[in-house]
Design a protein around this motif. Structure first.
Motif, PDB file in Angstrom:
ATOM      1  N   TYR A 185       0.833  -1.206   0.000  1.00  0.00           N
ATOM      2  CA  TYR A 185       0.000   0.000   0.000  1.00  0.00           C
ATOM      3  C   TYR A 185       0.872   1.262   0.000  1.00  0.00           C
TER       4      TYR A 185
ATOM      5  N   TRP B  37       0.938   4.352  -2.940  1.00  0.00           N
ATOM      6  CA  TRP B  37       0.761   5.780  -2.686  1.00  0.00           C
ATOM      7  C   TRP B  37       2.082   6.530  -2.594  1.00  0.00           C
TER       8      TRP B  37
ATOM      9  N   TRP C 235     -11.473  -0.770   2.833  1.00  0.00           N
ATOM     10  CA  TRP C 235     -11.368   0.675   3.065  1.00  0.00           C
ATOM     11  C   TRP C 235     -10.648   0.941   4.380  1.00  0.00           C
TER      12      TRP C 235
ATOM     13  N   GLN D  84      -6.743  -0.159   4.357  1.00  0.00           N
ATOM     14  CA  GLN D  84      -5.808   0.814   3.804  1.00  0.00           C
ATOM     15  C   GLN D  84      -5.543   1.950   4.791  1.00  0.00           C
TER      16      GLN D  84
ATOM     17  N   LEU E 168      -9.169   6.786  -0.327  1.00  0.00           N
ATOM     18  CA  LEU E 168      -9.029   5.332  -0.221  1.00  0.00           C
ATOM     19  C   LEU E 168     -10.275   4.566  -0.636  1.00  0.00           C
TER      20      LEU E 168
ATOM     21  N   GLY F  87     -10.242   2.709  -4.096  1.00  0.00           N
ATOM     22  CA  GLY F  87      -9.423   1.510  -4.069  1.00  0.00           C
ATOM     23  C   GLY F  87     -10.143   0.340  -3.439  1.00  0.00           C
ATOM     24  N   ALA F  88     -10.900   0.598  -2.374  1.00  0.00           N
ATOM     25  CA  ALA F  88     -11.669  -0.472  -1.738  1.00  0.00           C
ATOM     26  C   ALA F  88     -12.731  -1.015  -2.682  1.00  0.00           C
TER      27      ALA F  88
ATOM     28  N   THR G 107     -11.062  -3.035  -5.421  1.00  0.00           N
ATOM     29  CA  THR G 107     -10.591  -4.333  -4.919  1.00  0.00           C
ATOM     30  C   THR G 107     -11.732  -5.342  -4.858  1.00  0.00           C
TER      31      THR G 107
ATOM     32  N   SER H 252      -5.948  -1.234  -5.215  1.00  0.00           N
ATOM     33  CA  SER H 252      -5.532   0.005  -4.556  1.00  0.00           C
ATOM     34  C   SER H 252      -4.915   0.972  -5.558  1.00  0.00           C
TER      35      SER H 252
ATOM     36  N   ARG I 228      -6.296   4.705  -6.673  1.00  0.00           N
ATOM     37  CA  ARG I 228      -5.542   5.962  -6.662  1.00  0.00           C
ATOM     38  C   ARG I 228      -5.661   6.690  -8.000  1.00  0.00           C
TER      39      ARG I 228
END
Length: 285
Positions: A127, A131, A190, A193, A206, A209-210, A213, A263, A267
């Protein structure tokens, strides 16, 4: 040297323009970032540590479940989306729940805790690379233990919820179960992360990304049903139990790709989405 024909020059110019457009696009940026992230190598490490950590822990947790006592093999088969024939091959790999609970020792649990910390650290590092954040300090290792404990609890509750005896609720109950499963998965990834990144990235950044996923995991489930399920049956005949292990490891690699790749996609959506919407609105005007 032979001279280039006008057609060759035009073809080369088109190829260069196409490459330049892809390079400057969000997809090109994501492709480069995935290479910098070493997505496949990181996913293979995720699979190895996940197998060492989650399989023994979930077997013990399933053995301690007083409600239905269903084993980890059933949970894994449900996650793989395998057929009944392939499910039997998966069940042959694992110790029966009662035997697992009786043979568990304090040393074994301590070793699992060490592997669990390493597993949490690997996910956190992935992670952070997504980022582009510096590594967290050593005193934040407690986050790894909390995350693994919550992961085990989430998988336990999720499996307990999805493996209930067949009911006659029909389409409405099936949809309700699906909605609860998807919502809980989004909330877990969520929160994961946010925890592992130490709050260095906002909740709003975030969330995509959740969602990405969970969508990826749903796609992986369909892929597993079509590819991994028949592979388990064929590999069991060709290679014995080791063939089933190889398929499960391949599935875990896929899970790692989805976790880190989701993730990364999140982003890109967070950063590039407003720009794309702004361009579309400008064109409409």
């Amino acid at each position: 040297m032979p001279e280039k024909t006008p057609g060759d020059a035009g073809h080369g110019s088109f190829t260069e323009r196409l490459y330049r457009a892809f390079h400057l696009s969000p997809a090109g940026r994501g492709w480069r970032h995935a290479g910098e992230l070493e997505l496949m190598q990181r996913s293979m490490g995720f699979a190895a540590l996940g197998f060492l950590t989650l399989v023994p822990l979930l077997i013990v947790v399933a053995a301690a479940d007083p409600a239905n006592g269903r084993g980890f093999a059933e949970w894994l088969g449900d996650g793989l989306g395998v057929s009944k024939g392939a499910q039997q091959e998966v069940e042959q790999l694992f110790t029966k729940p009662r035997q697992a609970l009786e043979s568990t020792t304090a040393f074994g649990l301590a070793a699992l805790a060490v592997f669990g910390l390493t597993f949490g650290s690997a996910v956190q590092t992935g992670y952070e690379r997504v980022w582009e954040l510096p590594p967290a300090r050593w005193h934040t290792m407690w986050r790894h233990l909390v995350w693994v404990a919550m992961l085990i609890g989430y998988l336990f509750l999720s499996a307990h919820f999805t493996l209930e005896p067949e009911s006659s609720g029909g389409v409405a109950e099936t949809f309700w179960r699906f909605l609860v499963a998807v919502t809980s998965a989004v909330l877990f990834f969520w929160w994961s992360q946010r925890l592992l990144l130490g709050g260095r990235v906002g909740w709003g950044a975030l969330l995509p990304g959740a969602v990405a996923t969970v969508i990826g995991l749903l796609g992986l489930r369909v892929f597993s049903r079509l590819v991994f399920s028949p592979l388990i049956a064929s590999n069991a005949v060709s290679y014995g139990p080791i063939g089933t292990v190889l398929v499960i490891q391949s599935w875990l690699v896929g899970v790692g790709v989805v976790v880190f790749g989701g993730s990364l996609v999140g982003r890109l959506l967070y950063e590039e989405g407003p720009r794309l919407l702004g361009r579309l609105r400008h064109r409409d005007r």
